[in-house]
Scaffold this active site. Structure first.
Site, PDB file in Angstrom:
ATOM      1  N   HIS A 197      28.631 -21.866 -13.610  1.00  0.00           N
ATOM      2  CA  HIS A 197      28.630 -22.585 -14.894  1.00  0.00           C
ATOM      3  C   HIS A 197      29.993 -22.434 -15.586  1.00  0.00           C
ATOM      4  O   HIS A 197      30.544 -23.397 -16.102  1.00  0.00           O
ATOM      5  CB  HIS A 197      27.569 -22.007 -15.845  1.00  0.00           C
ATOM      6  CG  HIS A 197      26.156 -22.214 -15.403  1.00  0.00           C
ATOM      7  ND1 HIS A 197      25.233 -21.205 -15.355  1.00  0.00           N
ATOM      8  CD2 HIS A 197      25.497 -23.333 -15.004  1.00  0.00           C
ATOM      9  CE1 HIS A 197      24.068 -21.675 -14.952  1.00  0.00           C
ATOM     10  NE2 HIS A 197      24.200 -22.968 -14.725  1.00  0.00           N
ATOM     11  N   ARG A 215      26.411 -28.924  -6.810  1.00  0.00           N
ATOM     12  CA  ARG A 215      26.755 -27.975  -5.753  1.00  0.00           C
ATOM     13  C   ARG A 215      26.698 -28.596  -4.376  1.00  0.00           C
ATOM     14  O   ARG A 215      27.279 -28.094  -3.438  1.00  0.00           O
ATOM     15  CB  ARG A 215      25.795 -26.777  -5.780  1.00  0.00           C
ATOM     16  CG  ARG A 215      26.101 -25.787  -6.870  1.00  0.00           C
ATOM     17  CD  ARG A 215      24.934 -24.888  -7.123  1.00  0.00           C
ATOM     18  NE  ARG A 215      23.849 -25.653  -7.721  1.00  0.00           N
ATOM     19  CZ  ARG A 215      22.945 -25.160  -8.557  1.00  0.00           C
ATOM     20  NH1 ARG A 215      22.955 -23.886  -8.852  1.00  0.00           N
ATOM     21  NH2 ARG A 215      22.022 -25.924  -9.073  1.00  0.00           N
ATOM     22  N   SER A 227      21.092 -19.763 -10.699  1.00  0.00           N
ATOM     23  CA  SER A 227      20.500 -18.804 -11.639  1.00  0.00           C
ATOM     24  C   SER A 227      19.204 -18.202 -11.091  1.00  0.00           C
ATOM     25  O   SER A 227      18.963 -17.001 -11.222  1.00  0.00           O
ATOM     26  CB  SER A 227      20.224 -19.474 -12.986  1.00  0.00           C
ATOM     27  OG  SER A 227      21.414 -19.901 -13.580  1.00  0.00           O
ATOM     28  N   LYS A 283       8.994 -25.059 -20.185  1.00  0.00           N
ATOM     29  CA  LYS A 283       9.695 -24.247 -19.192  1.00  0.00           C
ATOM     30  C   LYS A 283       9.664 -22.773 -19.577  1.00  0.00           C
ATOM     31  O   LYS A 283       9.765 -22.444 -20.757  1.00  0.00           O
ATOM     32  CB  LYS A 283      11.156 -24.716 -19.115  1.00  0.00           C
ATOM     33  CG  LYS A 283      11.634 -24.970 -17.698  1.00  0.00           C
ATOM     34  CD  LYS A 283      12.963 -25.694 -17.700  1.00  0.00           C
ATOM     35  CE  LYS A 283      13.645 -25.562 -16.355  1.00  0.00           C
ATOM     36  NZ  LYS A 283      14.908 -26.276 -16.309  1.00  0.00           N
TER      37      LYS A 283
HETATM   38  P1  ADP Z   1      19.178 -27.089 -15.353  1.00  0.00           P
HETATM   39  O1  ADP Z   1      17.939 -26.256 -15.538  1.00  0.00           O
HETATM   40  O2  ADP Z   1      19.336 -28.168 -16.374  1.00  0.00           O
HETATM   41  O3  ADP Z   1      19.434 -27.560 -13.960  1.00  0.00           O
HETATM   42  P2  ADP Z   1      21.175 -25.047 -14.940  1.00  0.00           P
HETATM   43  O4  ADP Z   1      21.490 -23.969 -15.920  1.00  0.00           O
HETATM   44  O5  ADP Z   1      20.538 -24.642 -13.673  1.00  0.00           O
HETATM   45  O6  ADP Z   1      20.350 -26.097 -15.750  1.00  0.00           O
HETATM   46  O7  ADP Z   1      22.504 -25.862 -14.618  1.00  0.00           O
HETATM   47  C1  ADP Z   1      23.242 -26.540 -15.590  1.00  0.00           C
HETATM   48  C2  ADP Z   1      24.267 -27.417 -14.898  1.00  0.00           C
HETATM   49  O8  ADP Z   1      25.188 -26.595 -14.190  1.00  0.00           O
HETATM   50  C3  ADP Z   1      23.652 -28.347 -13.844  1.00  0.00           C
HETATM   51  O9  ADP Z   1      24.360 -29.561 -13.856  1.00  0.00           O
HETATM   52  C4  ADP Z   1      23.875 -27.606 -12.550  1.00  0.00           C
HETATM   53  O10 ADP Z   1      23.941 -28.490 -11.453  1.00  0.00           O
HETATM   54  C5  ADP Z   1      25.228 -26.973 -12.838  1.00  0.00           C
HETATM   55  N1  ADP Z   1      25.457 -25.786 -12.011  1.00  0.00           N
HETATM   56  C6  ADP Z   1      24.664 -24.705 -11.883  1.00  0.00           C
HETATM   57  N2  ADP Z   1      25.225 -23.803 -11.023  1.00  0.00           N
HETATM   58  C7  ADP Z   1      26.391 -24.357 -10.616  1.00  0.00           C
HETATM   59  C8  ADP Z   1      27.437 -23.944  -9.707  1.00  0.00           C
HETATM   60  N3  ADP Z   1      27.359 -22.791  -9.050  1.00  0.00           N
HETATM   61  N4  ADP Z   1      28.485 -24.787  -9.524  1.00  0.00           N
HETATM   62  C9  ADP Z   1      28.524 -25.959 -10.183  1.00  0.00           C
HETATM   63  N5  ADP Z   1      27.604 -26.408 -11.026  1.00  0.00           N
HETATM   64  C10 ADP Z   1      26.542 -25.614 -11.244  1.00  0.00           C
END
Ligand code: ADP
Length: 158
Positions: free
Chosen positions: A17, A90, A128, A41
């Site tokens: 992130h 990703r 995450s 959620k």
């Molecule tokens: P959500 O529950 O909305 O998917 P996340 O916190 O999992 O929220 O992710 C928020 C954003 O960050 C999403 O667009 C996700 O694809 C992106 N993201 C999460 N991990 C990575 C990573 N390792 N590299 C690039 N983008 C990421």
């Protein structure tokens, strides 16, 4: 002024992130990281905990701020008159999901533009959910999340 939002759960924020925040915020004048708080959620970290962790991580970036949203992101954007939504991808699986999401947001508001930023290869395995699982077994997450997040995970799973 070119402004954008980066919405997500950030439960918890990872180096993946943070990498998107660093790279995308250098393109925009104002960049708002938006912590989603969806009633349906279940999160490990509360909304306030996620906001506080992100604020700590971005405090040195002058054009980055952190907000939360418990409504539709398009409503949040409309209120602030922001048109650009950034999401990280990703790989192909992420893209399929993100594409559908962007279509839905566009159906709700045709003025919204979703910009996809591909992950840095160093971070493409970071997720995450997997990090929480690893932390729950007291595994070492220090290469995956910034130090304040690693400490917060340690507290949760003490
Ligand atoms: P959500 O529950 O909305 O998917 P996340 O916190 O999992 O929220 O992710 C928020 C954003 O960050 C999403 O667009 C996700 O694809 C992106 N993201 C999460 N991990 C990575 C990573 N390792 N590299 C690039 N983008 C990421």
């Amino acid at each position: 002024m070119l402004r954008a939002v980066f919405p997500g759960s950030f439960d918890p924020p990872t180096f993946g992130h943070l990498n998107i925040i660093e790279r995308a915020s250098s393109i925009f004048d104002e960049f708002i990281v938006v912590v989603a708080d969806n009633r349906g959620k279940k999160y490990l970290f509360s909304r306030d905990e996620r906001v506080a962790l992100l604020e700590e991580l971005v405090k040195r970036r002058k054009n980055v701020s952190v907000a939360y949203c418990d409504s539709l992101i398009v409503e949040f954007m409309k209120k602030l008159q922001i048109r650009v939504l950034v999401r990280g991808v990703r790989g192909a699986n992420d893209f399929a999901y993100e594409f559908d999401l962007s279509m839905m947001n566009r159906a709700l508001d045709s003025g919204i533009e979703t910009i996809f930023m591909t992950t840095d290869p160093a971070y493409f395995v970071l997720r995450s959910s997997a990090i929480k699982e690893l932390a729950s077994f007291h595994g070492d997450v220090s290469a995956m999340v910034p130090a304040p997040v690693a400490a917060a995970l340690g507290e949760k799973y003490r």
